[in-house]
Design a protein around this motif. Structure first.
Motif, PDB file in Angstrom:
ATOM      1  N   ASN A  93       0.822  -1.203   0.000  1.00 34.84           N
ATOM      2  CA  ASN A  93       0.000   0.000   0.000  1.00 34.84           C
ATOM      3  C   ASN A  93       0.858   1.256   0.000  1.00 34.84           C
ATOM      4  OD1 ASN A  93       0.605  -1.069   2.666  1.00 34.84           O
ATOM      5  ND2 ASN A  93      -0.585   0.631   3.504  1.00 34.84           N
ATOM      6  N   THR A  94       0.216   2.417   0.062  1.00 34.66           N
ATOM      7  CA  THR A  94       0.888   3.705  -0.068  1.00 34.66           C
ATOM      8  C   THR A  94       0.463   4.623   1.069  1.00 34.66           C
ATOM      9  OG1 THR A  94       0.999   3.526  -2.474  1.00 34.66           O
ATOM     10  CG2 THR A  94       1.154   5.739  -1.554  1.00 34.66           C
ATOM     11  N   LEU A 111      10.551   5.546  -2.245  1.00 33.53           N
ATOM     12  CA  LEU A 111      10.322   6.948  -1.924  1.00 33.53           C
ATOM     13  C   LEU A 111      10.041   7.703  -3.217  1.00 33.53           C
ATOM     14  CD1 LEU A 111      13.273   7.524   0.581  1.00 33.53           C
ATOM     15  CD2 LEU A 111      10.915   6.901   1.112  1.00 33.53           C
ATOM     16  N   GLY A 112       8.881   8.346  -3.276  1.00 35.19           N
ATOM     17  CA  GLY A 112       8.499   9.100  -4.457  1.00 35.19           C
ATOM     18  C   GLY A 112       7.885  10.431  -4.078  1.00 35.19           C
ATOM     19  N   LEU A 113       7.361  11.117  -5.074  1.00 41.52           N
ATOM     20  CA  LEU A 113       6.734  12.415  -4.871  1.00 41.52           C
ATOM     21  C   LEU A 113       5.290  12.378  -5.331  1.00 41.52           C
ATOM     22  CD1 LEU A 113       9.332  15.106  -6.035  1.00 41.52           C
ATOM     23  CD2 LEU A 113       8.483  14.741  -3.721  1.00 41.52           C
ATOM     24  N   GLY A 114       4.430  13.052  -4.587  1.00 38.62           N
ATOM     25  CA  GLY A 114       3.038  13.215  -4.979  1.00 38.62           C
ATOM     26  C   GLY A 114       2.711  14.698  -5.029  1.00 38.62           C
ATOM     27  N   TRP A 115       1.955  15.103  -6.039  1.00 33.16           N
ATOM     28  CA  TRP A 115       1.576  16.500  -6.184  1.00 33.16           C
ATOM     29  C   TRP A 115       0.565  16.870  -5.110  1.00 33.16           C
ATOM     30  CZ3 TRP A 115       2.839  20.956  -8.237  1.00 33.16           C
ATOM     31  CH2 TRP A 115       1.875  21.949  -8.440  1.00 33.16           C
ATOM     32  N   GLY A 134       5.186   0.331  -1.340  1.00 35.69           N
ATOM     33  CA  GLY A 134       5.937  -0.918  -1.434  1.00 35.69           C
ATOM     34  C   GLY A 134       5.728  -1.797  -0.228  1.00 35.69           C
ATOM     35  N   ASN A 135       6.806  -2.447   0.216  1.00 38.75           N
ATOM     36  CA  ASN A 135       6.728  -3.390   1.323  1.00 38.75           C
ATOM     37  C   ASN A 135       7.850  -3.124   2.325  1.00 38.75           C
ATOM     38  OD1 ASN A 135       4.610  -5.616   0.426  1.00 38.75           O
ATOM     39  ND2 ASN A 135       5.853  -5.138  -1.385  1.00 38.75           N
ATOM     40  N   GLY A 136       7.487  -3.006   3.582  1.00 38.03           N
ATOM     41  CA  GLY A 136       8.474  -2.770   4.621  1.00 38.03           C
ATOM     42  C   GLY A 136       8.005  -1.735   5.622  1.00 38.03           C
ATOM     43  N   GLU A 166      -3.555   8.391   4.175  1.00 40.31           N
ATOM     44  CA  GLU A 166      -3.677   7.404   3.111  1.00 40.31           C
ATOM     45  C   GLU A 166      -4.133   8.068   1.825  1.00 40.31           C
ATOM     46  OE1 GLU A 166      -4.721   3.435   5.781  1.00 40.31           O
ATOM     47  OE2 GLU A 166      -6.366   4.606   4.914  1.00 40.31           O
ATOM     48  N   PRO A 167      -3.798   7.495   0.653  1.00 40.04           N
ATOM     49  CA  PRO A 167      -4.135   8.135  -0.627  1.00 40.04           C
ATOM     50  C   PRO A 167      -5.628   8.230  -0.902  1.00 40.04           C
ATOM     51  CG  PRO A 167      -3.186   5.955  -0.974  1.00 40.04           C
ATOM     52  CD  PRO A 167      -2.997   6.273   0.478  1.00 40.04           C
ATOM     53  N   SER A 168      -6.445   7.491  -0.176  1.00 45.47           N
ATOM     54  CA  SER A 168      -7.892   7.588  -0.366  1.00 45.47           C
ATOM     55  C   SER A 168      -8.470   8.865   0.236  1.00 45.47           C
ATOM     56  CB  SER A 168      -8.585   6.375   0.265  1.00 45.47           C
ATOM     57  OG  SER A 168      -8.279   6.283   1.658  1.00 45.47           O
TER      58      SER A 168
END
Length: 218
Positions: A93-94, A111-115, A134-136, A166-168
């Motif tokens: 999940n994210t 590790l990423g970026l979200g607007w 990802g996982n961890g 959470e992204p939701s």
């Protein structure tokens, strides 16, 4: 790899016991101490372009440090301000983290970026948010205590207190009330969230600390 969050909740830090072959990824400048047998390698945070964007627009460091050891050792990670630290385990999940909240993660976490949007910049939350997926396990910190809430409908959080979600969760910035109430209540802009999903909040805010400090300088 054994990990313990110590000295909760006011001055939390992360104690890591590394076995041979273990690795942990940490924000630049998060290391407080480590065994001489622990090796540190510095890398771009999510790649060069993402690292630069995180620095310019997200308030994050361009680099992360990867700690490992061939023979075992210990490592202590911390954050630059007093407060609590939370650990969550991602299983595909994210989670979105606000600027400055990320401390460390296991290698399986991306590790990423979200607007985040222009409105979040107006609310001094930054144009981007850190996206961990990802996982961890992921460790993130807060100024003050950390508390969580599962929301279904709309929920209001004062700007500066939201640290992860959470992204939701749908996020928008608005005034606390009418024009008079927003400007004279001391609340100003607030973050309006709509579920379903889980959010994490901090009990203190840097904006509140700055306002209190400025009011007592004279």
């Amino acid at each position: 790899m054994d990990v313990e969050i110590r000295n909760k909740p006011a001055f939390a830090n992360i104690y890591v016991k590394l076995a041979p072959g273990d690795r942990i990824v940490a924000e630049a400048d998060a290391m407080a101490s480590m065994s001489s047998s622990v090796e540190m390698q510095t890398k771009w945070s999510g790649g060069m372009l993402r690292g630069i964007l995180k620095r310019l627009f997200g308030g994050e460091s361009m680099f992360v440090n990867v700690f490992s050891t061939p023979s075992g050792g210990e490592l202590v990670l911390t954050q630059p301000f007093p407060g609590d630290i939370e650990c969550i385990e991602l299983k595909g999940n994210t989670l979105y983290l606000q600027p400055g909240a990320f401390i460390a993660c296991e290698p399986g976490v991306k590790l990423g970026l979200g607007w985040a949007g222009i409105r979040m910049l107006v609310a001094r939350e930054g144009l981007f948010r850190l996206k961990v997926s990802g996982n961890g396990r992921v460790w993130f910190g807060a100024y003050g205590g950390i508390f969580q809430r599962d929301i279904q409908d709309e929920y209001v959080v004062d700007s500066g207190h939201l640290i992860a979600y959470e992204p939701s969760i749908q996020v928008r910035i608005g005034m606390a009330g009418g024009l008079f109430t927003s400007f004279f209540s001391g609340e100003g802009l607030v973050t309006r969230l709509k579920g379903p999903g889980r959010i994490y909040m901090q009990s203190r805010s840097f904006g509140g600390l700055a306002a209190w400090t400025n009011a007592h300088l004279w």
